[in-house]
Structure formats: C-alpha cells, structure tokens
Design a protein around this motif. Structure first.
Motif, PDB file in Angstrom:
ATOM      1  N   LYS A 174     -13.417 -35.731   0.412  1.00 28.38           N
ATOM      2  CA  LYS A 174     -14.407 -35.412   0.473  1.00 28.38           C
ATOM      3  C   LYS A 174     -15.400 -36.471  -0.396  1.00 28.38           C
ATOM      4  O   LYS A 174     -15.186 -37.100  -1.292  1.00 28.38           O
ATOM      5  N   LEU A 175     -16.754 -37.073   0.313  1.00 27.97           N
ATOM      6  CA  LEU A 175     -17.286 -38.380  -0.047  1.00 27.97           C
ATOM      7  C   LEU A 175     -18.424 -38.012  -1.220  1.00 27.97           C
ATOM      8  O   LEU A 175     -19.202 -38.964  -1.410  1.00 27.97           O
ATOM      9  N   ASP A 176     -18.547 -36.873  -1.744  1.00 30.08           N
ATOM     10  CA  ASP A 176     -19.620 -36.481  -2.546  1.00 30.08           C
ATOM     11  C   ASP A 176     -18.954 -36.804  -4.034  1.00 30.08           C
ATOM     12  O   ASP A 176     -17.985 -37.035  -4.324  1.00 30.08           O
ATOM     13  N   GLY A 177     -20.113 -37.289  -4.851  1.00 29.66           N
ATOM     14  CA  GLY A 177     -19.732 -37.379  -6.213  1.00 29.66           C
ATOM     15  C   GLY A 177     -18.745 -38.923  -6.566  1.00 29.66           C
ATOM     16  O   GLY A 177     -18.878 -39.788  -5.756  1.00 29.66           O
ATOM     17  N   LEU A 178     -18.139 -38.831  -7.458  1.00 36.01           N
ATOM     18  CA  LEU A 178     -17.302 -39.902  -7.896  1.00 36.01           C
ATOM     19  C   LEU A 178     -15.869 -39.769  -7.322  1.00 36.01           C
ATOM     20  O   LEU A 178     -15.581 -38.679  -7.216  1.00 36.01           O
ATOM     21  N   ILE A 179     -15.426 -40.833  -6.823  1.00 37.47           N
ATOM     22  CA  ILE A 179     -14.250 -40.926  -6.418  1.00 37.47           C
ATOM     23  C   ILE A 179     -13.275 -41.957  -7.134  1.00 37.47           C
ATOM     24  O   ILE A 179     -13.748 -42.877  -7.330  1.00 37.47           O
ATOM     25  N   VAL A 180     -11.915 -41.552  -7.739  1.00 32.87           N
ATOM     26  CA  VAL A 180     -11.417 -42.864  -8.239  1.00 32.87           C
ATOM     27  C   VAL A 180     -10.359 -43.433  -7.187  1.00 32.87           C
ATOM     28  O   VAL A 180      -9.547 -42.614  -6.383  1.00 32.87           O
ATOM     29  N   ALA A 181     -10.068 -44.565  -7.181  1.00 32.46           N
ATOM     30  CA  ALA A 181      -9.441 -45.174  -6.076  1.00 32.46           C
ATOM     31  C   ALA A 181      -8.219 -45.948  -7.044  1.00 32.46           C
ATOM     32  O   ALA A 181      -8.686 -46.948  -7.765  1.00 32.46           O
ATOM     33  N   LEU A 182      -6.917 -46.135  -6.839  1.00 29.80           N
ATOM     34  CA  LEU A 182      -5.807 -46.851  -7.345  1.00 29.80           C
ATOM     35  C   LEU A 182      -5.264 -47.816  -6.321  1.00 29.80           C
ATOM     36  O   LEU A 182      -4.906 -47.503  -5.295  1.00 29.80           O
ATOM     37  N   PHE A 220     -10.722 -47.939   3.466  1.00 32.77           N
ATOM     38  CA  PHE A 220     -11.616 -46.887   3.103  1.00 32.77           C
ATOM     39  C   PHE A 220     -12.662 -47.442   2.346  1.00 32.77           C
ATOM     40  O   PHE A 220     -14.114 -46.805   2.758  1.00 32.77           O
ATOM     41  N   ILE A 221     -12.651 -48.278   1.614  1.00 31.60           N
ATOM     42  CA  ILE A 221     -14.093 -48.995   1.053  1.00 31.60           C
ATOM     43  C   ILE A 221     -14.874 -49.575   2.069  1.00 31.60           C
ATOM     44  O   ILE A 221     -16.191 -49.211   1.822  1.00 31.60           O
ATOM     45  N   ASP A 222     -14.309 -50.235   2.966  1.00 29.91           N
ATOM     46  CA  ASP A 222     -15.142 -51.135   3.756  1.00 29.91           C
ATOM     47  C   ASP A 222     -15.937 -50.184   4.879  1.00 29.91           C
ATOM     48  O   ASP A 222     -16.970 -50.568   5.027  1.00 29.91           O
ATOM     49  N   GLU A 223     -15.360 -49.039   5.220  1.00 28.74           N
ATOM     50  CA  GLU A 223     -16.027 -48.187   6.373  1.00 28.74           C
ATOM     51  C   GLU A 223     -17.034 -47.157   5.754  1.00 28.74           C
ATOM     52  O   GLU A 223     -17.505 -46.443   6.560  1.00 28.74           O
ATOM     53  N   HIS A 224     -17.121 -47.140   4.311  1.00 25.31           N
ATOM     54  CA  HIS A 224     -17.956 -46.033   3.873  1.00 25.31           C
ATOM     55  C   HIS A 224     -18.995 -46.860   3.037  1.00 25.31           C
ATOM     56  O   HIS A 224     -18.642 -47.585   2.307  1.00 25.31           O
ATOM     57  N   ILE A 271      -6.519 -55.445  -9.904  1.00 20.77           N
ATOM     58  CA  ILE A 271      -7.186 -55.134  -8.458  1.00 20.77           C
ATOM     59  C   ILE A 271      -6.474 -56.325  -7.653  1.00 20.77           C
ATOM     60  O   ILE A 271      -6.950 -57.578  -8.016  1.00 20.77           O
ATOM     61  N   SER A 272      -5.883 -56.206  -6.428  1.00 20.39           N
ATOM     62  CA  SER A 272      -5.646 -57.314  -5.671  1.00 20.39           C
ATOM     63  C   SER A 272      -6.833 -58.275  -5.148  1.00 20.39           C
ATOM     64  O   SER A 272      -7.988 -57.792  -5.066  1.00 20.39           O
ATOM     65  N   GLY A 273      -6.421 -59.434  -4.808  1.00 20.13           N
ATOM     66  CA  GLY A 273      -7.417 -60.406  -4.217  1.00 20.13           C
ATOM     67  C   GLY A 273      -8.283 -60.031  -3.219  1.00 20.13           C
ATOM     68  O   GLY A 273      -9.641 -60.247  -3.162  1.00 20.13           O
ATOM     69  N   THR A 274      -7.629 -59.324  -2.084  1.00 13.20           N
ATOM     70  CA  THR A 274      -8.122 -58.949  -0.735  1.00 13.20           C
ATOM     71  C   THR A 274      -9.177 -57.897  -1.148  1.00 13.20           C
ATOM     72  O   THR A 274     -10.304 -57.798  -0.588  1.00 13.20           O
ATOM     73  N   LEU A 275      -8.783 -56.957  -2.017  1.00 22.02           N
ATOM     74  CA  LEU A 275      -9.636 -55.649  -2.445  1.00 22.02           C
ATOM     75  C   LEU A 275     -10.923 -56.169  -3.326  1.00 22.02           C
ATOM     76  O   LEU A 275     -11.954 -55.783  -2.977  1.00 22.02           O
ATOM     77  N   GLU A 276     -10.517 -57.181  -3.993  1.00 20.54           N
ATOM     78  CA  GLU A 276     -11.556 -57.794  -4.799  1.00 20.54           C
ATOM     79  C   GLU A 276     -12.889 -58.147  -4.154  1.00 20.54           C
ATOM     80  O   GLU A 276     -13.910 -58.138  -4.540  1.00 20.54           O
ATOM     81  N   LYS A 277     -12.523 -58.818  -2.911  1.00 22.08           N
ATOM     82  CA  LYS A 277     -13.681 -59.476  -2.167  1.00 22.08           C
ATOM     83  C   LYS A 277     -14.483 -58.492  -1.580  1.00 22.08           C
ATOM     84  O   LYS A 277     -15.922 -58.836  -1.359  1.00 22.08           O
ATOM     85  N   ILE A 278     -14.378 -57.254  -1.378  1.00 17.12           N
ATOM     86  CA  ILE A 278     -15.077 -56.302  -0.887  1.00 17.12           C
ATOM     87  C   ILE A 278     -15.722 -55.036  -1.952  1.00 17.12           C
ATOM     88  O   ILE A 278     -16.511 -54.500  -1.539  1.00 17.12           O
ATOM     89  N   ILE A 279     -15.490 -55.257  -3.156  1.00 17.05           N
ATOM     90  CA  ILE A 279     -15.912 -54.426  -4.036  1.00 17.05           C
ATOM     91  C   ILE A 279     -17.321 -54.912  -4.389  1.00 17.05           C
ATOM     92  O   ILE A 279     -17.684 -55.848  -4.716  1.00 17.05           O
TER      93      ILE A 279
END
Length: 242
Positions: free
Chosen positions: A91-99, A158-162, A196-204
């Motif tokens: 569910k994309l409402d509110g806060l989501i924690v990602a690890l 997930f982060i990229d498409e939302h 956080i991994s380098g590839t993920l860092e680039k899209i944050i």
C-alpha cells in the motif's frame, strides 16, 4: 509423543529453503503464538506442554520433546507451525520503510516492531535481506509481524517506478532534526556494515542524517535498528506537530 516425520519437518524449518518449500514457519512461546492465533495467519499445527490455547489443532508433548524442536535455549511451553501467506501488494499511502541488504535477524525483528509501534504497516526489503520468517526474526518481533506487511522485491525498481519521495539515511545527509519532514514517503536504510548500496543511492531523492553530538565524534555509525527508531520518531513527531 513426536513422530520422526514431525520432528524432521519442524527441524527443517530452521532453513529458508525448507520454509519456502513447505510454506511454513515456526513461532515459539505463549505470547508470540497467541498473537499469531489472533491474527489472519493460518495455524498448521501446535505442539504444547500445556492445553492452554484456544485451538483444537494441537498435540500435547513433553518438556523433553519441546527441547528437541525448540530453537531457544530455554523453551517456553509451546511451538506452533503457521502457514506463510501469499504476498500482499504494498500500500503506497503514508510512510514506507525500505531496507537495503539488512542481514541481521535481530535488527530486522526490531525494525518490524518499530514499524508496528509507529503505525507504519508497510516494510519493503530487497531480495537479499534476511527472511522475516527466520525463527530469530519472528521471536524478536514479539508478534508485530502479524501487523506489518513485509514485502521482498527489487528495491531499485520499486523506488524508481513510484512517484513517491525517497529519503535515504547517509552520514553526509541533511540534519534530520532541522528538516521539514512529510507525512508520506519511502525511508531507506542500509546494510549494517556498508550502508545503502551505490546503485540505490543514485536514485534516492533526499539524503538525511542523524547528527553526532559527541565532542570527539569518533563513533563510526549507529546500529540500523537504532537509526530506524530515531528516524521514525522524528518523521512522526514532525507530522504530529503540523
């Protein structure tokens, strides 16, 4: 009396590949089992030294047999096997924690409890993270796993498409105590050793940090579960004030 097949099945569930194969996991102790019995999880079977649970699907066993199947040094009354449910959409409402690559069972269990405490129902893990049905994770959640939806997926995709603002925790990020924080977004926390991994860092989208206040400021980093507690507290405090 436990049969050899029952003992073999229960012991096999200590490994992820057998949990995945059988779609089953174990829960130990009165409190934890009661939480799962009162949730949407489906009981497969319960093994207990005392007939104190509100279910007919149980087998009375001896303390000796409980020790054989338990993963705890001091087994607590019962062990139950529950079915692993089918994955639910995030569910994309509110806060989501990602690890990102969180590997320690105790850390994941604590973070699940923190999500429950702060009213965050969605926790997203990348595919390499520790399994939430690992017995140590289940034990450390103290029942909170029944109220938090844990999803395993490609975190970058997930982060990229939302179109939801993502906040990554970094040592050089903006001071979280001085930042205006929203009521919704994806909060990303990284691996215990590497962050956080380098590839993920680039899209944050936004970099945030918990500042160090010590005189020497020699502490290298915070435990990821401790960092999660501080970050979630600050996000919730900010949203309560507005």
């Amino acid at each position: 009396m436990l049969s050899k097949n029952q003992l073999k099945l229960i012991k096999s569930l200590a490994l992820k590949k057998y949990r995945t194969q059988h779609r089953l996991f174990t829960v130990e102790g009165i409190k934890g089992i009661t939480e799962f019995l009162n949730s949407d999880y489906t009981l497969h079977h319960l093994y207990t030294t005392k007939a104190i649970f509100d279910t007919e699907n149980y087998t009375l066993i001896s303390e000796t047999d409980l020790k054989k199947i338990s993963s705890l040094k001091s087994p607590n009354t019962a062990l139950a096997i529950f079915e692993i449910p089918e994955p639910k959409p995030v569910k994309l409402d509110g806060l989501i924690v990602a690890l990102d690559n969180v590997r320690d069972p105790g850390n994941l269990g604590t973070i699940i409890r923190l999500c429950d405490w702060f009213g965050i129902p969605e926790l997203v893990c990348n595919l390499e993270a520790v399994d939430c049905y690992n017995s140590k994770v289940v034990q450390s959640t103290m029942g909170s796993l029944t109220r938090v939806n844990v999803s395993y997926l490609d975190l970058e995709a997930f982060i990229d498409e939302h179109s939801i603002t993502s906040f990554g925790t970094f040592m050089d990020g903006e001071n979280v105590y001085q930042k205006q924080l929203p009521k919704s977004g994806i909060i990303v926390l990284g691996n215990e050793a590497n962050g956080i991994s380098g590839t993920l860092e680039k899209i944050i989208d936004e970099r945030i940090a918990i500042p160090r206040f010590g005189t020497l400021k020699a502490t290298e980093s915070l435990n990821v579960a401790t960092a999660t507690a501080i970050i979630l507290s600050e996000f919730k405090r900010g949203s309560t004030e507005r």
